[in-house]
Design a protein around this motif. Structure first.
Motif, mmCIF file in Angstrom:
data_model
loop_
_atom_site.group_PDB
_atom_site.id
_atom_site.type_symbol
_atom_site.label_atom_id
_atom_site.label_comp_id
_atom_site.label_asym_id
_atom_site.label_seq_id
_atom_site.Cartn_x
_atom_site.Cartn_y
_atom_site.Cartn_z
ATOM 1 N N VAL A 229 0.832 -1.203 0.000
ATOM 2 C CA VAL A 229 0.000 0.000 0.000
ATOM 3 C C VAL A 229 0.869 1.256 0.000
ATOM 4 O O VAL A 229 0.579 2.246 -0.685
ATOM 5 C CB VAL A 229 -0.962 0.004 1.210
ATOM 6 N N SER A 230 1.967 1.223 0.746
ATOM 7 C CA SER A 230 2.796 2.433 0.888
ATOM 8 C C SER A 230 3.374 2.887 -0.445
ATOM 9 O O SER A 230 3.507 4.086 -0.683
ATOM 10 C CB SER A 230 3.921 2.185 1.902
ATOM 11 N N VAL A 231 3.734 1.940 -1.327
ATOM 12 C CA VAL A 231 4.352 2.352 -2.593
ATOM 13 C C VAL A 231 3.327 2.870 -3.593
ATOM 14 O O VAL A 231 3.709 3.375 -4.658
ATOM 15 C CB VAL A 231 5.170 1.204 -3.229
ATOM 16 N N LEU A 232 2.025 2.773 -3.264
ATOM 17 C CA LEU A 232 1.025 3.433 -4.102
ATOM 18 C C LEU A 232 1.121 4.953 -3.986
ATOM 19 O O LEU A 232 0.610 5.686 -4.827
ATOM 20 C CB LEU A 232 -0.391 2.992 -3.691
ATOM 21 N N LYS A 233 1.744 5.413 -2.901
ATOM 22 C CA LYS A 233 1.931 6.858 -2.673
ATOM 23 C C LYS A 233 0.583 7.591 -2.752
ATOM 24 O O LYS A 233 0.428 8.565 -3.485
ATOM 25 C CB LYS A 233 2.916 7.440 -3.678
ATOM 26 N N ILE A 234 -0.358 7.091 -1.969
ATOM 27 C CA ILE A 234 -1.707 7.668 -1.979
ATOM 28 C C ILE A 234 -1.675 9.071 -1.389
ATOM 29 O O ILE A 234 -1.091 9.308 -0.329
ATOM 30 C CB ILE A 234 -2.675 6.772 -1.189
ATOM 31 N N SER A 235 -2.298 10.003 -2.098
ATOM 32 C CA SER A 235 -2.397 11.388 -1.653
ATOM 33 C C SER A 235 -3.858 11.786 -1.574
ATOM 34 O O SER A 235 -4.712 11.196 -2.249
ATOM 35 C CB SER A 235 -1.679 12.323 -2.636
ATOM 36 N N PRO A 236 -4.198 12.796 -0.741
ATOM 37 C CA PRO A 236 -5.577 13.285 -0.690
ATOM 38 C C PRO A 236 -6.078 13.637 -2.088
ATOM 39 O O PRO A 236 -5.362 14.265 -2.881
ATOM 40 C CB PRO A 236 -5.483 14.517 0.214
ATOM 41 N N GLY A 237 -7.287 13.211 -2.400
ATOM 42 C CA GLY A 237 -7.877 13.477 -3.703
ATOM 43 C C GLY A 237 -7.757 12.336 -4.685
ATOM 44 O O GLY A 237 -8.407 12.334 -5.736
ATOM 45 N N ASP A 238 -6.913 11.336 -4.376
ATOM 46 C CA ASP A 238 -6.765 10.195 -5.270
ATOM 47 C C ASP A 238 -8.015 9.308 -5.252
ATOM 48 O O ASP A 238 -8.694 9.189 -4.224
ATOM 49 C CB ASP A 238 -5.565 9.339 -4.856
ATOM 50 N N HIS A 239 -8.269 8.660 -6.384
ATOM 51 C CA HIS A 239 -9.298 7.633 -6.458
ATOM 52 C C HIS A 239 -8.576 6.302 -6.610
ATOM 53 O O HIS A 239 -7.854 6.089 -7.584
ATOM 54 C CB HIS A 239 -10.241 7.901 -7.634
ATOM 55 N N VAL A 240 -8.760 5.435 -5.628
ATOM 56 C CA VAL A 240 -7.950 4.224 -5.497
ATOM 57 C C VAL A 240 -8.832 2.997 -5.656
ATOM 58 O O VAL A 240 -9.956 2.951 -5.142
ATOM 59 C CB VAL A 240 -7.245 4.188 -4.124
ATOM 60 N N LEU A 241 -8.306 1.979 -6.346
ATOM 61 C CA LEU A 241 -9.013 0.717 -6.558
ATOM 62 C C LEU A 241 -8.193 -0.425 -5.980
ATOM 63 O O LEU A 241 -7.016 -0.567 -6.290
ATOM 64 C CB LEU A 241 -9.239 0.486 -8.063
ATOM 65 N N ASP A 242 -8.826 -1.234 -5.132
ATOM 66 C CA ASP A 242 -8.221 -2.451 -4.597
ATOM 67 C C ASP A 242 -9.004 -3.627 -5.166
ATOM 68 O O ASP A 242 -10.126 -3.901 -4.734
ATOM 69 C CB ASP A 242 -8.261 -2.438 -3.069
ATOM 70 N N LEU A 243 -8.426 -4.349 -6.120
ATOM 71 C CA LEU A 243 -9.168 -5.391 -6.840
ATOM 72 C C LEU A 243 -9.336 -6.680 -6.042
ATOM 73 O O LEU A 243 -10.142 -7.519 -6.417
ATOM 74 C CB LEU A 243 -8.476 -5.701 -8.172
ATOM 75 N N CYS A 244 -8.548 -6.877 -5.001
ATOM 76 C CA CYS A 244 -8.678 -8.067 -4.141
ATOM 77 C C CYS A 244 -8.652 -7.571 -2.699
ATOM 78 O O CYS A 244 -7.645 -7.697 -2.007
ATOM 79 C CB CYS A 244 -7.566 -9.061 -4.404
ATOM 80 N N ALA A 245 -9.751 -6.986 -2.253
ATOM 81 C CA ALA A 245 -9.748 -6.144 -1.053
ATOM 82 C C ALA A 245 -9.731 -6.897 0.261
ATOM 83 O O ALA A 245 -9.243 -6.378 1.260
ATOM 84 C CB ALA A 245 -10.957 -5.208 -1.086
ATOM 85 N N ALA A 246 -10.334 -8.103 0.315
ATOM 86 C CA ALA A 246 -10.446 -8.811 1.585
ATOM 87 C C ALA A 246 -9.059 -9.191 2.104
ATOM 88 O O ALA A 246 -8.133 -9.405 1.310
ATOM 89 C CB ALA A 246 -11.317 -10.048 1.398
ATOM 90 N N PRO A 247 -8.871 -9.243 3.420
ATOM 91 C CA PRO A 247 -9.873 -9.105 4.491
ATOM 92 C C PRO A 247 -10.111 -7.682 4.992
ATOM 93 O O PRO A 247 -10.913 -7.481 5.879
ATOM 94 C CB PRO A 247 -9.282 -9.953 5.618
ATOM 95 N N GLY A 248 -9.384 -6.675 4.495
ATOM 96 C CA GLY A 248 -9.758 -5.305 4.807
ATOM 97 C C GLY A 248 -8.714 -4.412 5.432
ATOM 98 O O GLY A 248 -8.884 -3.194 5.479
ATOM 99 N N ALA A 249 -7.624 -4.977 5.934
ATOM 100 C CA ALA A 249 -6.611 -4.135 6.583
ATOM 101 C C ALA A 249 -5.990 -3.158 5.581
ATOM 102 O O ALA A 249 -5.710 -2.004 5.913
ATOM 103 C CB ALA A 249 -5.527 -5.008 7.219
ATOM 104 N N LYS A 250 -5.772 -3.618 4.353
ATOM 105 C CA LYS A 250 -5.199 -2.728 3.327
ATOM 106 C C LYS A 250 -6.154 -1.571 3.032
ATOM 107 O O LYS A 250 -5.725 -0.433 2.831
ATOM 108 C CB LYS A 250 -4.917 -3.520 2.048
#
Length: 908
Positions: free
Chosen positions: A99-120
């Protein structure tokens, strides 16, 4: 025996699978003391001490993964108030890294294609802040329902929506318009189809229909032909106010390029062979289950097909300039590198990017050598580098030759020694370079500077060229002095990061060899060249260059120990290294105190010295031959970085980077004991206490070392090499003993390390008073005491700085502290000793001057003794101010010891 019996006996079929994929089976059979990890919600960071008190365990900050903390595997957090209140949540460090290397910033629209179990998902929403959205997709409804429960528990679902859908065909766009505007727009149309604020309390008919649907599907996975099912959405996820037609509208390829997702994570389904705990569970579930889930050829073939489809679809939904991370819990090349390679062949617009953060991750290249023997080979060559860095303390051995050849006064000669130490002032360059250049490059730069600097001095002293102008000699001495800053920075930064839990011992052993370096060069010169200064300078120029080139091949950063068994192994190995170093020191001391030696005996001494210097190689050789299973690491080499994007557009990259940097700059000022930037560090009172007290110790010690030749002559000694060697060898004992003892007393009592500096300042003051009295043998006693205390001062300050201000910017921090060497040399040697000596000296024919008698340096020693008393007071003050830091370190070390497999207590 009991511990070994707990390790699962792997079936032949699984062993064959591991062999086919090049995976070491020992990682599954080794006793597992791998720490668990948790993440604090950002608003709970200030409550760290309360959380630690509640779970009765110190949380170890994970330096390479912001917001993460590790704790022993036997510590339970599920029933703690902090966990129940949603302040902390468990998440595997590998998932957090993805997750950290996605470099998520405020305003981003993010997709997690295999989301379970949810911690990510929780971590993504933590990073997202108050704008943007996160879309979670999973093929199993019951697993996604668990995600929904987690989001509600931690109050993180406000900007999230969850879809039960097949990730290989999911094609819904992120909502990028204001939900209020869409609500008003849709109010005139399909009112019964409008999404209102989500609630778990639904109408009875709707609940009945959903129950029937679930009963029909049971826990089956959704098929690729079914429409996505929205099971949760937050108030600001963009769903409220939309009609179903608007929500379920699929994107065309043209729309995706501008309105697709900014960031996509494909943490794909896999065989889970990379999760040691998961594989060990099959011992209870039954190995036949493993055969069906992991080893079945049809199963593994279908998985690789699924993984490639997920990667393709994730990339298809990524907008131009977006970032995609692909990851699995498998160690096999087929499910990682091969998938990425196949994908890249199909998508010319995709481009691999290096993961900069991964340089600090505990992952290894060329495993298992770097994890086992490789790290210790690196330490051995680091010891050799430190030994050759002792060339900078040998000035007294050839200073008299320079003085007579160049017809210098004592002040001019002292200023040459200051020029040598001024080279260390430029160590800031090597500090900054250590953040962007590999260790090997730093070593090569240092070796070339030393070759030029000492090579020019050799040409002058050997009279192969006429004496150079004074200013040119200053430049070459400065180059020689600066060469050691590159070597020291490369060695210290690398080794401190490789052994962060043993900073005292690693600093002690490295600085001990640095102290012995002067004696090694002096005794080799005495044994083989009868103390000829030109021969000594030739050795000082050539030998360090050769050693650094060898070290450049083997000294690299390696993952730090993470298990209690690995910490115990480090302790054992450091004890062995210390024993070898003590043997070397005694050997040198014996040569020094036994008087003159014949040519044959001197040659035998030189051969024995080389053998003793090579003996530390036995430790990594033993590691290679024994291959200890408990030290195995589950991390395998990554042949390619798995970060993919569609385009290398500079404007998009710049925007993302700027967002991260702004968030960083606005962070809360760190407390003492946490990572500081250089600006934050120099704004603290504790830094200046450490800086000035360090000046008091090393500045006065350097004055003695630089002037030892003239001090000996003033007191009637014709050969001062014995005093140079004594200072060096006794400095060794001070370095090695202080590193070990300070570490032991922190572990046992939580004693602040600066108090050892305070003790050294007191003893050093006594040494100066003894030399000022000029009694018979006072120079012997004084050089011994000063040598020991100078060694303690250099050794203790190295880990103290890292413990108070962190390791992140340690290269620069170390070199800022080293500014005290040229500053101290200028103040105490260049000014104080130079002026006061010349005031007492008489001129000699041909230029220059000399002074004989106790009065020559009496006032110098008294002033330096008073300076050490000032340093004593500052070190005591620093010890009092940093008491809480060392209490935390003490509790952390005790908790690691308690979690060791052979520990009698399971408590933290």
């Amino acid at each position: 025996m009991e511990e070994h019996s707990k390790s699962p006996l792997l079936p032949e079929a699984f062993l064959s699978f591991l062999e086919e994929n090049g995976i070491d089976p020992s990682i599954y059979t080794a006793s597992d003391s791998t720490p668990r990890y948790l993440r604090l919600k950002p608003e709970s960071e200030g409550e760290l001490e309360e959380i630690e008190a509640e779970i009765k365990c110190m949380l170890e900050k994970v330096n390479w993964l912001p917001g993460f903390y590790s704790l022993p595997p036997d510590v339970l957090i599920a029933n703690s108030k902090s966990y129940l209140d949603g302040k902390i949540y468990g998440i595997d460090a590998a998932s957090g890294a993805a997750v950290s290397v996605l470099k998520i910033s405020p305003g981003d629209h993010v997709l997690d294609l295999c989301a379970a179990p949810g911690a990510k998902l929780c971590m993504m929403l933590d990073l997202l802040g108050d704008s943007g959205s996160v879309t979670g997709v999973d093929v199993a409804r019951h697993r996604l329902a668990a995600c929904r429960t987690m989001l509600q528990k931690y109050s993180l679902g406000d900007r999230c929506r969850l879809f039960v859908a097949d990730g290989t065909t999911f094609s819904l766009a992120p909502v990028r318009v204001d939900s209020l505007f869409r609500s008003c727009e849709s109010a005139f149309g399909e009112k019964d189809e409008i999404f209102r604020e989500w609630t778990s309390r639904r109408p009875w008919k709707e609940r009945k229909r959903a129950a029937k649907a679930r009963e029909a599907k049971s826990l089956q996975l959704v098929s690729s032909s079914e429409n996505p099912e929205l099971i949760f959405y937050g108030r600001h996820s963009g769903v409220v106010g939309l009609s179903k037609n608007e929500l379920y509208k699929t994107m065309s390829d043209l729309e995706v390029s501008s309105s697709g997702y900014d960031k996509v994570l494909v943490d794909a389904e896999c065989t889970h062979d990379g999760s040691v705990k998961h594989i060990q569970k099959f011992e209870h579930w039954g190995w036949k289950t493993l055969q069906r889930r992991v080893l079945d050829a049809e199963r593994t073939d279908s998985l690789t097909v699924l993984q490639l489809k997920l990667l393709r679809n994730g990339f298809r939904l990524l907008k131009v300039g977006g970032l995609l991370v692909y990851s699995t819990c498998s160690l096999t090349v087929a499910q990682n590198e091969d998938i990425v390679e196949q994908f890249l062949k199909e998508n010319a617009s995709a481009e691999l990017q290096e993961i900069d953060e991964a340089k600090e991750w505990p992952c290894s290249q060329n495993w298992p050598l770097n994890q086992g023997a490789g790290k210790w080979v690196g330490l051995v060559v680091a010891l050799w580098v430190q030994a050759v860095c002792g060339n900078n303390y040998t000035f007294a051995n050839y200073s008299d030759a320079l003085k007579s050849l160049m017809a210098l006064t004592q002040l001019q000669l002292n200023n040459l020694s200051v020029a040598k130490d001024v080279g260390k002032a430029f160590g800031l360059v090597s500090g900054f370079a250590s953040d962007c250049l590999p260790t090997s490059v730093l070593l090569i730069i240092g070796s070339l500077e030393g070759l030029i600097g000492y090579g020019a001095q050799w040409l002058v002293v050997s009279q192969r060229i006429r004496p150079l102008p004074y200013w040119q000699m200053c430049i070459f001495l400065c180059l020689g002095g600066n060469s050691t800053t590159w070597m020291n920075t490369a060695v210290l930064v690398t080794c401190m990061r490789n052994f962060p839990k043993n900073r005292g011992p690693v600093s002690g052993i490295l600085k001990a060899y640095l102290g012995l370096g002067t004696a090694i060069f002096t005794d080799i010169s005495t044994a083989l060249f009868s103390s000829d200064p030109s021969s000594l300078l030739f050795i000082l120029a050539v030998v360090p260059a050769v050693v650094c080139l060898i070290a450049a091949l083997f000294l690299h950063e390696a993952p730090a120990a993470s298990k209690a068994s690995e910490f115990q192994q480090e302790t054992r190995h450091f004890n062995i290294f210390n024993g070898m170093a003590i043997t070397l020191a005694v050997y040198l001391l014996a040569f020094d105190i036994t008087g003159s030696h014949g040519q044959l005996l001197s040659l035998v001494f030189a051969v024995g010295l080389l053998i003793l210097l090579a003996t530390p190689l036995g430790v990594p050789l033993y590691s290679i031959l024994s291959k200890p299973r408990s030290g195995s690491d589950i991390e395998q080499p990554m042949k390619v970085p798995l970060l993919v994007n569609q385009s290398k557009k500079s404007n998009t990259t710049s925007t993302t980077t700027t967002g991260v940097e702004l968030q960083y700059l606005e962070r809360k000022r760190p407390s003492i004991g946490e990572d500081h930037t250089i600006v934050e560090m120099i704004q603290t009172f504790d830094f200046w206490i450490l800086f000035v007290s360090f000046l008091c110790g090393v500045g006065t010690g350097l004055c003695v070392m630089n002037n030892m030749g003239q001090m000996g002559i003033a007191l009637g000694y014709s050969d001062v090499s014995i005093f140079v060697s004594l200072t060096s060898i006794l400095g060794f004992f001070g370095r090695i003993a202080s590193g070990l003892l300070s570490e032991y007393f922190i572990w046992k009592f939580g004693t602040p390390r600066p108090l050892w500096n305070a003790a050294s300042q007191a003893i050093m003051a006594i040494g100066y008073i003894i030399m000022a009295l000029a009694l018979p043998g006072s120079l012997y006693i004084g050089s011994i005491l000063v040598g020991i205390c100078y060694g303690v001062r250099l050794t203790i300050t190295v880990p103290v700085a890292s413990e108070l201000f962190g390791l992140k910017y340690y290269g620069i921090l170390y070199n800022i502290l080293i500014l005290n060497l040229p500053l101290g040399s200028f103040l105490f040697s260049g000014l104080l000793a130079g002026y006061l000596y010349d005031a007492e000296a008489t001129a000699v024919a041909g230029g220059g001057n000399t002074c004989v008698g106790a009065h020559c340096y009496c006032l110098v020693f008294v002033i330096m003794a008073a300076t050490c008393v000032l340093g004593l007071g500052l070190d005591v003050l620093l010890g009092i101010r940093t008491r809480n830091v060392y209490v935390r370190i003490h509790e952390s070390k005790r908790s690691v010891a308690a979690s060791a497999p052979d520990s009698s207590s399971a408590k933290c």
